[in-house]
Design an enzyme around this catalytic site. Structure first.
Site, PDB file in Angstrom:
ATOM      1  N   CYS A   1      -6.011   2.374   5.677  1.00 53.67           N
ATOM      2  CA  CYS A   1      -6.689   1.546   6.047  1.00 53.67           C
ATOM      3  C   CYS A   1      -6.085   0.604   7.378  1.00 53.67           C
ATOM      4  CB  CYS A   1      -6.406   0.251   4.826  1.00 53.67           C
ATOM      5  SG  CYS A   1      -4.617  -0.414   4.934  1.00 53.67           S
TER       6      CYS A   1
ATOM      7  N   GLU B   1       1.048   4.022   1.942  1.00 54.57           N
ATOM      8  CA  GLU B   1       1.487   4.519   3.139  1.00 54.57           C
ATOM      9  C   GLU B   1       2.761   3.481   3.511  1.00 54.57           C
ATOM     10  OE1 GLU B   1      -2.637   5.516   3.402  1.00 54.57           O
ATOM     11  OE2 GLU B   1      -1.439   3.840   2.665  1.00 54.57           O
TER      12      GLU B   1
ATOM     13  N   CYS C   1      -2.106  -0.179   7.128  1.00 58.44           N
ATOM     14  CA  CYS C   1      -1.420   1.078   7.219  1.00 58.44           C
ATOM     15  C   CYS C   1      -1.200   1.784   8.431  1.00 58.44           C
ATOM     16  CB  CYS C   1      -1.687   1.862   5.978  1.00 58.44           C
ATOM     17  SG  CYS C   1      -1.382   1.131   4.274  1.00 58.44           S
TER      18      CYS C   1
ATOM     19  N   HIS D   1       0.724  -1.110   0.058  1.00 62.65           N
ATOM     20  CA  HIS D   1      -0.024  -0.031   0.188  1.00 62.65           C
ATOM     21  C   HIS D   1       0.953   1.268   0.146  1.00 62.65           C
ATOM     22  CE1 HIS D   1      -4.010  -1.991   1.957  1.00 62.65           C
ATOM     23  NE2 HIS D   1      -3.198  -2.678   0.701  1.00 62.65           N
TER      24      HIS D   1
END
Length: 159
Positions: A86, A58, A89, A56
């Site tokens: 999320c 991040e 993250c 992801h």
């Protein structure tokens, strides 16, 4: 307070989200790690191109910044991300310990484009045996011994 500095870094995160989406590398998410007035890490969603569900934006930005700085702590940094983090993250953010996080789109906005993490938030509080993916305890004396040794280790680095 949100000023021109913050807006500039958020625009960079959003540009990364567009770059990743348009290249087909992953979903429309981008992130930068900033120290002072300098971007020291950047990332965009690379789940598809890396076949990595943890890639992801991040997480990628945190990895990039930590590698550049030679540290696993970002305590003097800020994170700008194109969408509210999320659960995964958010965990990575807390482990890296930045000062603050700025985000553009909300988790509700993400859910509206079929990136809905609400089931994960619900699953966290479900008893392990009732989770959609059950967590099954397997206590083992050797695992306990490794933990005991870690507790007694004099030269460990806590994080």
């Amino acid at each position: 307070m949100i000023g021109e500095r913050e807006k500039r870094f958020m625009q960079h995160a959003i540009a990364l989200s567009r770059r990743g989406m348009e290249s087909g590398e992953g979903g429309p998410f981008g992130s930068v790690v900033v120290r002072g007035n300098e971007i020291i890490g950047e990332g965009w969603n690379q789940v598809l191109c890396n076949n990595d569900p943890t890639a992801h934006a991040e997480v990628m930005a945190i990895r990039n910044a930590c590698q550049k700085l030679g540290t696993f702590q970002l305590s003097d940094c800020e994170i700008f991300t194109s969408c509210e983090p999320c659960p995964m993250c958010l965990g990575a953010i807390y482990w890296s310990r930045p000062m603050r996080v700025y985000y553009a789109n909300t988790k509700e906005d993400a859910a509206a484009i079929e990136f809905d993490d609400s089931f994960i938030y619900r699953e966290i509080n479900v008893p392990h045996s009732e989770k959609k993916i059950p967590l099954i305890a397997m206590p083992d004396p050797e695992a306990g011994e490794v933990f005991r040794q870690w507790k007694e280790k004099n030269d460990k680095t806590l994080y």
